[in-house]
Design a protein around this motif. Sequence first.
Motif, PDB file in Angstrom:
ATOM      1  N   VAL A 101       0.847  -1.190   0.000  1.00 43.78           N
ATOM      2  CA  VAL A 101       0.000   0.000   0.000  1.00 43.78           C
ATOM      3  C   VAL A 101       0.888   1.248   0.000  1.00 43.78           C
ATOM      4  CG1 VAL A 101      -0.226   0.132   2.530  1.00 43.78           C
ATOM      5  CG2 VAL A 101      -2.015   1.081   1.076  1.00 43.78           C
ATOM      6  N   TRP A 102       0.414   2.289  -0.684  1.00 44.77           N
ATOM      7  CA  TRP A 102       1.070   3.591  -0.703  1.00 44.77           C
ATOM      8  C   TRP A 102       0.415   4.491   0.340  1.00 44.77           C
ATOM      9  CZ3 TRP A 102       5.155   5.258  -3.613  1.00 44.77           C
ATOM     10  CH2 TRP A 102       5.518   4.489  -4.728  1.00 44.77           C
ATOM     11  N   ALA A 103       1.196   5.404   0.926  1.00 42.19           N
ATOM     12  CA  ALA A 103       0.660   6.412   1.843  1.00 42.19           C
ATOM     13  C   ALA A 103       1.429   7.716   1.641  1.00 42.19           C
ATOM     14  CB  ALA A 103       0.782   5.947   3.290  1.00 42.19           C
ATOM     15  N   SER A 104       0.715   8.818   1.547  1.00 44.51           N
ATOM     16  CA  SER A 104       1.348  10.132   1.411  1.00 44.51           C
ATOM     17  C   SER A 104       1.969  10.551   2.732  1.00 44.51           C
ATOM     18  CB  SER A 104       0.319  11.178   0.981  1.00 44.51           C
ATOM     19  OG  SER A 104      -0.196  10.866  -0.288  1.00 44.51           O
ATOM     20  N   MET A 105       3.058  11.324   2.629  1.00 41.58           N
ATOM     21  CA  MET A 105       3.720  11.846   3.818  1.00 41.58           C
ATOM     22  C   MET A 105       3.451  13.346   3.896  1.00 41.58           C
ATOM     23  SD  MET A 105       7.283   9.705   3.829  1.00 41.58           S
ATOM     24  CE  MET A 105       7.455   9.885   5.619  1.00 41.58           C
ATOM     25  N   THR A 106       3.373  13.874   5.114  1.00 41.18           N
ATOM     26  CA  THR A 106       3.126  15.298   5.316  1.00 41.18           C
ATOM     27  C   THR A 106       4.124  15.871   6.310  1.00 41.18           C
ATOM     28  OG1 THR A 106       1.578  14.874   7.113  1.00 41.18           O
ATOM     29  CG2 THR A 106       0.636  15.060   4.904  1.00 41.18           C
ATOM     30  N   ASP A 107       4.284  17.179   6.254  1.00 37.77           N
ATOM     31  CA  ASP A 107       5.093  17.903   7.233  1.00 37.77           C
ATOM     32  C   ASP A 107       4.143  18.842   7.969  1.00 37.77           C
ATOM     33  OD1 ASP A 107       6.975  19.198   8.744  1.00 37.77           O
ATOM     34  OD2 ASP A 107       7.993  20.172   7.066  1.00 37.77           O
ATOM     35  N   ALA A 108       3.290  18.264   8.788  1.00 41.12           N
ATOM     36  CA  ALA A 108       2.209  19.003   9.437  1.00 41.12           C
ATOM     37  C   ALA A 108       2.703  20.146  10.310  1.00 41.12           C
ATOM     38  CB  ALA A 108       1.346  18.052  10.257  1.00 41.12           C
ATOM     39  N   ASP A 109       3.856  19.994  10.951  1.00 39.70           N
ATOM     40  CA  ASP A 109       4.349  21.049  11.846  1.00 39.70           C
ATOM     41  C   ASP A 109       5.454  21.890  11.207  1.00 39.70           C
ATOM     42  OD1 ASP A 109       6.328  19.157  11.864  1.00 39.70           O
ATOM     43  OD2 ASP A 109       6.279  18.802  14.021  1.00 39.70           O
ATOM     44  N   ALA A 110       5.688  21.729   9.906  1.00 39.32           N
ATOM     45  CA  ALA A 110       6.637  22.532   9.127  1.00 39.32           C
ATOM     46  C   ALA A 110       8.045  22.532   9.719  1.00 39.32           C
ATOM     47  CB  ALA A 110       6.109  23.957   8.969  1.00 39.32           C
ATOM     48  N   ASP A 111       8.466  21.389  10.255  1.00 37.28           N
ATOM     49  CA  ASP A 111       9.816  21.309  10.818  1.00 37.28           C
ATOM     50  C   ASP A 111      10.814  20.683   9.851  1.00 37.28           C
ATOM     51  OD1 ASP A 111       8.993  18.670  10.863  1.00 37.28           O
ATOM     52  OD2 ASP A 111       9.470  18.332  12.975  1.00 37.28           O
ATOM     53  N   GLY A 112      10.375  20.380   8.609  1.00 35.27           N
ATOM     54  CA  GLY A 112      11.257  19.786   7.611  1.00 35.27           C
ATOM     55  C   GLY A 112      11.341  18.280   7.700  1.00 35.27           C
ATOM     56  N   ILE A 113      10.634  17.693   8.653  1.00 33.98           N
ATOM     57  CA  ILE A 113      10.589  16.242   8.808  1.00 33.98           C
ATOM     58  C   ILE A 113       9.179  15.785   8.456  1.00 33.98           C
ATOM     59  CG2 ILE A 113      10.776  14.320  10.425  1.00 33.98           C
ATOM     60  CD1 ILE A 113      12.913  15.920  11.903  1.00 33.98           C
ATOM     61  N   TYR A 114       9.096  14.826   7.546  1.00 35.70           N
ATOM     62  CA  TYR A 114       7.810  14.351   7.054  1.00 35.70           C
ATOM     63  C   TYR A 114       7.382  13.116   7.828  1.00 35.70           C
ATOM     64  CZ  TYR A 114       8.427  17.737   3.421  1.00 35.70           C
ATOM     65  OH  TYR A 114       8.577  18.921   2.762  1.00 35.70           O
ATOM     66  N   GLU A 115       6.071  12.986   8.023  1.00 35.36           N
ATOM     67  CA  GLU A 115       5.558  11.879   8.817  1.00 35.36           C
ATOM     68  C   GLU A 115       4.480  11.112   8.068  1.00 35.36           C
ATOM     69  OE1 GLU A 115       3.930  15.787   9.812  1.00 35.36           O
ATOM     70  OE2 GLU A 115       5.750  15.033  10.694  1.00 35.36           O
ATOM     71  N   VAL A 116       4.373   9.833   8.443  1.00 33.78           N
ATOM     72  CA  VAL A 116       3.344   8.968   7.890  1.00 33.78           C
ATOM     73  C   VAL A 116       2.966   7.961   8.963  1.00 33.78           C
ATOM     74  CG1 VAL A 116       5.014   7.328   6.856  1.00 33.78           C
ATOM     75  CG2 VAL A 116       2.674   7.494   5.934  1.00 33.78           C
ATOM     76  N   ASN A 117       1.670   7.789   9.161  1.00 32.58           N
ATOM     77  CA  ASN A 117       1.208   6.743  10.074  1.00 32.58           C
ATOM     78  C   ASN A 117       1.306   5.405   9.350  1.00 32.58           C
ATOM     79  OD1 ASN A 117      -0.231   9.295  11.105  1.00 32.58           O
ATOM     80  ND2 ASN A 117      -0.497   7.802  12.751  1.00 32.58           N
ATOM     81  N   ILE A 118       1.777   4.400  10.059  1.00 31.33           N
ATOM     82  CA  ILE A 118       1.887   3.074   9.471  1.00 31.33           C
ATOM     83  C   ILE A 118       0.475   2.538   9.227  1.00 31.33           C
ATOM     84  CG2 ILE A 118       2.669   0.707   9.860  1.00 31.33           C
ATOM     85  CD1 ILE A 118       4.960   1.863  11.532  1.00 31.33           C
TER      86      ILE A 118
END
Length: 150
Positions: A74-91
Motif C-alpha cells: 500500500v502507498w501512503a502520502s507523507m506530510t510535514d504538518a508542523d513545518a519542521d522539515g521532517i515528514y511523517e506517515v502513520n503506518i
Amino acid sequence: GAYDIYFNVNSHIIYIMDVDADYTTATEQTKNGKEPEVEEPETTEAVLYLAPNSNWKQDNARFAAYFFNNGGNVWASMTDADADGIYEVNIPVGYAAGDNVIFCRMNPATTANNWNNKWNQTGDLVIPTDGKNLYTINAGSWDAGTWSTK
C-alpha cells in the motif's frame, strides 16, 4: 440514471452518454477536470518520519511511503504538518515493525502515489523493531540513509 463512459486515449477526452448510445453521438464531454482524490489507507497510531536531504527537497518534491509485506502492499502520502522539515506517515493497518517500507521522492504535479510518479527512492527498508522511527537521507545521497529515533 445510467450512462456509458467512453475515454478516447488519443485525445484524452471523456464522453458521457446515454446507455448503449454510439460515442460519436455524445453531446457532453470533458477535457479538463479535477484529479481524483487520493485514497489513503486506514492507519495505526505508529508513525514513521523521513528527514529528506537537500537533493530530495529539490523541485518542490513531495514524499510518499510504500509499505509491503507478505499480505500485500500500500502507498501512503507523507506530510510535514508542523513545518519542521521532517515528514511523517502513520503506518497503515496490517503493517508493523519488521515489515518493509520504501520512502519515495514524488512528482509534485500529481497526488497519485505510484511508481510512474516516483522520482527517487530508498532501498527496501525494514521498519525497525528497536523503536527507531526516523529515516534520514544521507547528505548528498539520492537513496541511502540511516535510522534513528525522533
